[in-house]
Design an enzyme around this catalytic site. Structure first.
Site, PDB file in Angstrom:
ATOM      1  N   GLU A 180     -24.161 -18.454 -16.202  1.00 24.61           N
ATOM      2  CA  GLU A 180     -24.595 -19.524 -17.211  1.00 24.61           C
ATOM      3  C   GLU A 180     -25.934 -18.756 -18.030  1.00 24.61           C
ATOM      4  O   GLU A 180     -26.990 -19.168 -17.830  1.00 24.61           O
ATOM      5  CB  GLU A 180     -25.165 -20.839 -16.536  1.00 24.61           C
ATOM      6  CG  GLU A 180     -23.893 -21.485 -16.112  1.00 24.61           C
ATOM      7  CD  GLU A 180     -24.364 -22.770 -15.516  1.00 24.61           C
ATOM      8  OE1 GLU A 180     -25.304 -23.080 -15.139  1.00 24.61           O
ATOM      9  OE2 GLU A 180     -23.325 -23.879 -15.491  1.00 24.61           O
ATOM     10  N   GLU A 191     -16.220 -24.136 -13.663  1.00 23.38           N
ATOM     11  CA  GLU A 191     -17.061 -24.937 -12.581  1.00 23.38           C
ATOM     12  C   GLU A 191     -16.800 -26.404 -12.947  1.00 23.38           C
ATOM     13  O   GLU A 191     -16.798 -26.924 -14.169  1.00 23.38           O
ATOM     14  CB  GLU A 191     -18.216 -24.612 -12.428  1.00 23.38           C
ATOM     15  CG  GLU A 191     -18.772 -23.495 -11.946  1.00 23.38           C
ATOM     16  CD  GLU A 191     -20.288 -23.161 -11.938  1.00 23.38           C
ATOM     17  OE1 GLU A 191     -20.983 -24.169 -11.744  1.00 23.38           O
ATOM     18  OE2 GLU A 191     -20.691 -22.132 -11.902  1.00 23.38           O
ATOM     19  N   PHE A 223     -26.888 -30.463  -0.989  1.00 22.75           N
ATOM     20  CA  PHE A 223     -26.250 -31.974  -1.302  1.00 22.75           C
ATOM     21  C   PHE A 223     -25.120 -31.775  -2.403  1.00 22.75           C
ATOM     22  O   PHE A 223     -24.714 -32.800  -2.824  1.00 22.75           O
ATOM     23  CB  PHE A 223     -27.246 -32.934  -1.044  1.00 22.75           C
ATOM     24  CG  PHE A 223     -27.988 -32.737   0.239  1.00 22.75           C
ATOM     25  CD1 PHE A 223     -27.189 -32.895   1.452  1.00 22.75           C
ATOM     26  CD2 PHE A 223     -29.362 -32.833   0.167  1.00 22.75           C
ATOM     27  CE1 PHE A 223     -28.027 -32.976   2.497  1.00 22.75           C
ATOM     28  CE2 PHE A 223     -29.961 -32.709   1.595  1.00 22.75           C
ATOM     29  CZ  PHE A 223     -29.273 -32.855   2.709  1.00 22.75           C
TER      30      PHE A 223
END
Ligand code: GLA
Ligand code: ZN
Length: 671
Positions: free
Chosen positions: A149, A309, A359
């Site tokens: 990125e 992704e 998470f």
């Protein structure tokens, strides 16, 4: 690039689990169960690959690539420059990025190195060479994933260190030749900011110069130039040992970097897609935006791209992070494929136990192994891709309409101080794009350097800046029979952000005279009638006069009541439409509907699709039509012709029933 199969898999970070061999073993078994055929390794592995300067430890990675390969899983191999190890930043602090406020970043985080730094480039090259040497021995490696990125942590102002300032001045010297030419182009007499020495030039920063729009624009261009230079330099670092194709993972319409330029050195475009599904009850705005991003990625090379992704469940970095509702994982994956992706990949395979992304959704959660809805959803996508593999790979989208989306225009249009400060190019662009999406019509995106020929219709909303030669190109296009649409706030400045003097560069083509522009505010509503239906227009109202153009709609309020809002001008064999105001979506849809009809463009079903349903088509020996329902309820789409489902052979005609969040892949039956 040729694809030997559709890729399904994603980021895999085994280096976080080196002390748990049972986990690594389980991973491979579960990957097979999830129909994973490809993983991305090494994205952030520098500290494990080179724990101390010059001490390389690549055996684990090589062993992993080999083991995966023996299990039918290929590797997209990343260079680790996305994040730097502490030994490097401590020993060579000059590799760290300098912020706009002049402070140098402290070590930590990622995507925050100086891309100009000679030391940084040297260290990356040493690392990449070792990797490439290893990769050249491993048939499992499929392609290079350069860094991660790019510019991800950059604000619009990138790195401001002394090395970057010097490189910027050098770039300006090459662009302008003399200071005199630069001063003229930037209109520096304004507020007495004439440069008398190249050394006086500094990047635009909040506590320094911000008012020279020419400087701001050139700084944006330079940032892209420098990042492109870095990317090509890093590709060259692996090329010494490996001629595998190279990609890097882009992000949405990332304002900082002009992707038309950045993609030049790549063999294939890839990107990371994280839409905010279930933000509201109505998924259409998010679906429209995501479709536009996918179409952009395909358009950059006019070829299939890779979804590098995406999340199989939720993300963790928005204020609230909804899970994908049942059906959405399949739909959003197929949406990418519908617009030209030859892969569905995830971040990431397995959730880590610690740090900032523990998470973030992953194929494997901390608990329950394969016994999760997410795992089953992923396996189902993998299976479907296997079923449709050869049909999809033989095809690519070939839209007949294009939209001009240009980064240089973006930077300039939003930097302008007036007529309103909240000018939002992307938002306005997406409103126009939405008219195509709602009609079930896919479009290509091009910038002002792109070819217009080959498209039956080209739309260029909010085209504030005209690059050298652009107006002439549009003129030739329309004269030869093209349909061209543009709007208010276009043709205002040239490439250095200097206003055009005299008349609009497309005055003759558009057949109107642009006089003034009123910006009464976003809440202000004017009324117009178009084809006997009443609509509202909002924040910007341009006052134009028809010359040779025919008026299709006029303002009904204000002192400019009766002046044109929508015009069409016949020019040569084509037509040029002009939209003088910012209308509500319904008017845009109706207006684009008329233009598409003129151009003979429509969706593959030749019917009006229900709200929330759209289509995209990949052309090949067998054309594939992707009919997508973004509503969380079943819906019936009326169609002309007969179709069969590519996966199951089930036949449909007159009406196709779609379940909540369903995407059907259809083949038209002949005759
Ligand atoms: C980006 C990065 C990944 C990960 C995801 C999380 O796409 O490339 O490393 O941080 O975001 O959404
Ligand atoms: Zn720098």
């Amino acid at each position: 690039m040729e694809f030997e199969r559709l890729l399904h898999g994603g980021d895999y970070n085994p280096e976080q689990w080196m002390d748990c061999p049972e986990v690594l073993k389980e991973d491979i078994a579960l990957m097979k169960e999830a129909h994973v055929n490809c993983v991305t390794l090494g994205v952030f592995s520098w500290a494990v690959l080179e724990p101390e300067e010059g001490e390389y430890r690549l055996e684990w990675l090589e062993g992993m690539i080999d083991r995966l390969y023996r299990n039918g899983i290929r590797t997209v191999l990343a260079t680790p420059s996305g994040a730097m190890p502490h030994w490097l930043t401590n020993k060579y602090p000059e590799t760290m990025q300098v912020r706009a406020d002049g402070g140098r970043n402290l070590p930590g985080r990622r995507h925050n190195f100086c891309y100009t730094s000679g030391k940084m480039r040297e260290k990356i090259r040493e690392m990449d060479r070792k990797l490439a040497e290893m990769a050249s021995r491993q048939p499992g490696v499929l392609m290079w994933h350069i860094s991660n990125e790019m510019g991800g942590n950059f604000s619009d102002s990138a790195c401001h260190c002394q090395e970057c300032q010097r490189a910027f001045r050098q770039w300006l010297k090459e662009r302008y030749g003399t200071l005199e030419a630069l001063n003229k182009a930037w209109w520096t007499v304004f507020w007495s900011h004439v440069y008398t020495d190249w050394e006086q030039i500094h990047s635009p920063v909040p506590h320094g110069e911000t008012t020279l729009h020419g400087l701001n624009l050139d700084w944006h261009r330079f940032v892209t130039h420098q990042m492109t230079d870095f990317l090509q330099w890093e590709i060259a670092s692996v090329r010494e040992y490996s001629d595998l194709p190279a990609t890097t993972n882009f992000m949405f319409f990332f304002r900082t970097l002009d992707y038309y330029k950045l993609q030049e050195g790549l063999d294939v475009v890839s990107w990371d897609s994280y839409p905010f599904w279930h933000k509201e009850r109505d998924e259409v705005p998010v679906a429209v935006k995501t479709a536009a991003y996918h179409s952009m990625m395909r358009s950059l090379k006019k070829a299939p791209f890779l979804l590098m992704e995406s999340t199989p469940s939720c993300i963790n970095w928005r204020e609230n992070n909804p899970l994908k509702h049942p059906g959405m994982h399949m739909l959003s994956s197929m949406q990418a494929v519908a617009h030209g992706s030859n892969s569905v990949q995830y971040f990431q395979w397995r959730k880590g136990r610690g740090s900032a992304e523990k998470f973030h959704g992953a194929v494997l959660d901390h608990r329950n192994g394969e016994n999760t809805r997410t795992f089953r959803d992923v396996a189902e996508v993998g299976k479907r891709l296997e079923t449709l593999d050869s049909l999809i790979r033989q095809s690519c989208n070939r839209p007949r309409a294009a939209m001009v989306f240009d980064w240089e225009n973006w930077w300039a249009a939003e930097d302008a101080t007036g007529p309103r400060l909240d000018m939002d190019y992307q938002r306005e662009f997406l409103r126009h794009y939405r008219a195509f999406w709602e009609a079930g019509v896919d479009v290509d995106m091009i910038n002002m350097d792109g070819e217009l020929e080959g498209y039956d219709m080209v739309s260029a909303p909010l085209n504030y800046l005209y690059k050298e030669g652009y107006a002439e190109k549009v003129e030739r296009y329309v004269a030869a029979g093209g349909i061209y649409i543009t709007t208010y706030w276009s043709g205002i400045v040239d490439e250095t952000d200097l206003c055009f003097i005299g008349e609009h560069p497309l005055r003759k083509v558009l057949g109107i005279r642009q006089e003034e522009i009123d910006a009464p505010g976003a809440d202000f509503r004017n009324c117009v009638k178009y084809r006997d239906v009443a609509y509202e227009t909002g924040g910007i109202c341009e006052v134009v006069h028809e010359e040779t153009a025919e008026v299709l709609a006029r303002y009904e309020k204000e002192y400019y009541k009766g002046k044109p809002v929508l015009t069409v001008n016949r020019f040569g064999n084509g037509k040029a439409y002009y939209l003088a105001a910012e209308p509500e979506q319904k008017l845009l849809n109706a207006f684009y509907g008329e233009c598409m009809e003129q151009a003979g463009i429509g969706n593959p079903f030749m019917t009006k699709l229900p709200y929330g349903v759209t289509a995209a088509e990949r052309k090949g020996e067998t054309d594939l039509i992707f009919l997508q329902n973004f509503r969380e309820e079943p819906v019936a789409a009326e169609v002309k012709g007969s179709y069969v489902e590519a996966d199951t052979g089930k036949a449909w005609q007159e009406e196709i029933l779609l379940k909540a969040f369903e995407c059907k892949v259809l083949i038209r039956k002949q005759g």
